[in-house]
Write an enzyme that holds these catalytic residues in place. Structure first.
Site, mmCIF file in Angstrom:
data_model
loop_
_atom_site.group_PDB
_atom_site.id
_atom_site.type_symbol
_atom_site.label_atom_id
_atom_site.label_comp_id
_atom_site.label_asym_id
_atom_site.label_seq_id
_atom_site.Cartn_x
_atom_site.Cartn_y
_atom_site.Cartn_z
ATOM 1 N N LYS A 159 0.849 -1.207 0.000
ATOM 2 C CA LYS A 159 0.000 0.000 0.000
ATOM 3 C C LYS A 159 0.882 1.253 0.000
ATOM 4 C CE LYS A 159 -0.396 -0.672 4.951
ATOM 5 N NZ LYS A 159 -0.708 0.182 6.058
ATOM 6 N N ARG A 199 -8.836 -0.213 16.514
ATOM 7 C CA ARG A 199 -8.926 0.625 15.312
ATOM 8 C C ARG A 199 -10.001 0.017 14.417
ATOM 9 N NH1 ARG A 199 -3.561 1.355 11.657
ATOM 10 N NH2 ARG A 199 -4.103 -0.804 11.191
ATOM 11 N N TYR A 230 16.768 30.004 5.111
ATOM 12 C CA TYR A 230 15.596 30.650 5.713
ATOM 13 C C TYR A 230 15.780 30.778 7.224
ATOM 14 C CZ TYR A 230 12.823 30.268 1.446
ATOM 15 O OH TYR A 230 12.341 30.400 0.173
ATOM 16 N N MET A 289 11.950 24.152 0.167
ATOM 17 C CA MET A 289 11.040 23.284 -0.590
ATOM 18 C C MET A 289 11.800 22.457 -1.636
ATOM 19 S SD MET A 289 7.641 24.271 -2.779
ATOM 20 C CE MET A 289 6.805 25.087 -1.441
HETATM 21 C C1 LIG Z 1 -3.268 -4.679 8.561
HETATM 22 C C2 LIG Z 1 -1.806 -4.536 8.284
HETATM 23 N N1 LIG Z 1 -1.040 -5.630 8.166
HETATM 24 C C3 LIG Z 1 0.287 -5.550 7.924
HETATM 25 C C4 LIG Z 1 0.912 -4.330 7.786
HETATM 26 C C5 LIG Z 1 2.399 -4.277 7.519
HETATM 27 O O1 LIG Z 1 3.081 -3.699 8.601
HETATM 28 P P1 LIG Z 1 4.671 -3.536 8.579
HETATM 29 O O2 LIG Z 1 4.975 -2.566 7.509
HETATM 30 O O3 LIG Z 1 4.986 -3.010 9.936
HETATM 31 O O4 LIG Z 1 5.224 -4.887 8.319
HETATM 32 C C6 LIG Z 1 0.163 -3.170 7.902
HETATM 33 C C7 LIG Z 1 0.827 -1.858 7.767
HETATM 34 O O5 LIG Z 1 0.492 -0.868 8.298
HETATM 35 C C8 LIG Z 1 -1.237 -3.272 8.153
HETATM 36 O O6 LIG Z 1 -1.993 -2.174 8.255
#
Ligand SMILES: Cc1ncc(COP(=O)(O)O)c(C=O)c1O
Length: 375
Positions: free
Chosen positions: A52, A147, A272, A320
């Site tokens: 992701k 969460r 800056y 920047m």
């Molecule tokens: C549900 C879930 N599983 C696995 C992971 C992977 O975590 P990591 O990058 O700490 O291995 C994440 C990352 O945020 C996650 O949200």
């Protein structure tokens, strides 16, 4: 009145320079090494590779192609899953937050996506849908992260409802997420594992718990699927270790180029706010990278960069688009020299500590205008 510029029939010349001011290179070999390291640590588990957030900044599609030996990919958003399918990547893809609304379900089904089901609303959407093709579901149980997920006492009922739902492939998979694995907190992690086991008992369905930290440190969490993210990129989930110390290879190098040189006299201030003052006559190299590229402004004077293979400190605030580097002690620096902001030889973990953040944020923060090249 501003006048509109007429579109030109002439093709615009391409930028003849092979260089981009700020650029990142990603090593496919390093990504693949890190996947092998995951398999070595969790030989009995399949690997759901977490890619992701643009592959943690490494490029979504390029990372997926490099990691095609993974058993499945995990993304957070529908847009990311669509991008993988548009790039003709046909591996299983899991939507870690599931669908946002019922309208996304037919798309998930058409694209063969797997959906996390973490809420009563998502469960009801699945029950109400009539999908052309059933989808694989991952029932998420909240064992302490607070969460997403069903409370442990609701797990069996939710699993039973999914089991009866014609839009779901049998059997739904079962997952939870650890809150403190990166702190190697035995008590909290042990409690989460116990809650997960107790909530599910002998329910059928493959199980998944471990992120990178747990993959590295809690073999009892490996179950049927591990879900590593950060370690695939060669970076440590632990604050007190680097990736190489854990047998990983950092995949990304963030680079820039020296675009100007100057000497400032002792007592002169730089950048800056003039927050940095030269204590001696100082040779400065100006490099073309800044917070607009994702090089965090929380990194202050003294932060190391590599020029001609040597560490040299930042002088003054990050702008920047530019940084100033004190290269007084690096001989023969020239305009055009390469500057390494992080990568092999300068751990992103060290930079994260200096910026008061975690490497995840620095990596994901690399912005669009930084060209990422897979090598
Ligand atoms: C549900 C879930 N599983 C696995 C992971 C992977 O975590 P990591 O990058 O700490 O291995 C994440 C990352 O945020 C996650 O949200």
């Amino acid at each position: 009145m501003p006048t509109a510029v007429p579109p030109s029939a002439e093709p615009r010349p391409a930028d003849p320079s092979p260089r981009r001011a700020a650029r990142a290179t990603v090593s496919a070999a390093a990504l693949q090494h890190n996947l092998r390291r995951v398999r070595e640590l969790a030989p009995g588990a399949r690997v759901l590779a977490v890619i992701k957030a643009n592959g943690y900044g490494h490029g979504l599609v390029g990372t997926a192609r490099a990691l095609r030996a993974a058993d499945a990919f995990a993304v957070a958003r529908m847009e990311e899953a669509v991008a993988l399918r548009e790039a003709a990547l046909e591996q299983p893809v899991v939507l870690l937050e599931g669908v946002l609304d019922a309208q996304q379900l037919p798309l998930a089904s058409a694209l063969g996506l797997e959906v996390v089901v973490h809420s009563p609303e998502q469960l009801a959407m699945l029950e109400a849908a009539s999908l052309a093709r059933p989808v694989q579901a991952w029932l998420k149980i909240d064992t302490g992260m607070n969460r997403l997920g069903f409370p442990p006492e609701a797990a069996r009922d939710a699993a039973a409802r999914l089991g009866r739902c014609g839009n779901i492939l049998p059997a739904p998979r079962l997952m939870t997420h650890l809150a403190c694995a990166d702190e190697r907190d035995d008590a909290v992690t042990g409690r989460q594992l116990e809650r997960f086991a107790a909530a599910l008992g002998d329910l059928p369905g493959e199980r998944s718990v471990a992120n990178s930290a747990a993959t590295l440190w809690r073999p009892d969490s490996h179950a049927d699927w591990v879900r590593p993210g950060i370690m695939l990129y060669g970076v440590s989930p632990f604050a007190d270790r680097t990736g190489p110390e854990l047998g990983l290879q950092p995949a990304m190098e963030l680079l820039s180029t020296v675009i100007a040189l100057r000497t400032v006299r002792r007592g002169e201030r730089v950048g800056y706010g003039g927050v940095w003052t030269a204590r001696e006559d100082t040779r400065l190299a100006i490099a073309a990278i800044g917070y607009g590229d994702g090089y965090s402004r929380h990194l202050g004077s003294g932060t190391p960069v590599l020029v001609r293979g040597q560490r040299a400190p930042l002088a003054g605030r990050i702008s920047m688009d530019m940084i100033a580097i004190d290269v007084t002690r690096v001989p023969d620096v020239e305009v055009g020299d390469e500057v390494i902001l992080w990568g092999a030889g300068l751990a992103v973990e060290e930079l994260a500590r200096l910026a008061g953040t975690i490497p995840y944020e620095l990596l994901c923060g690399v912005t669009q205008r930084v060209g990422v090249t897979m090598r």
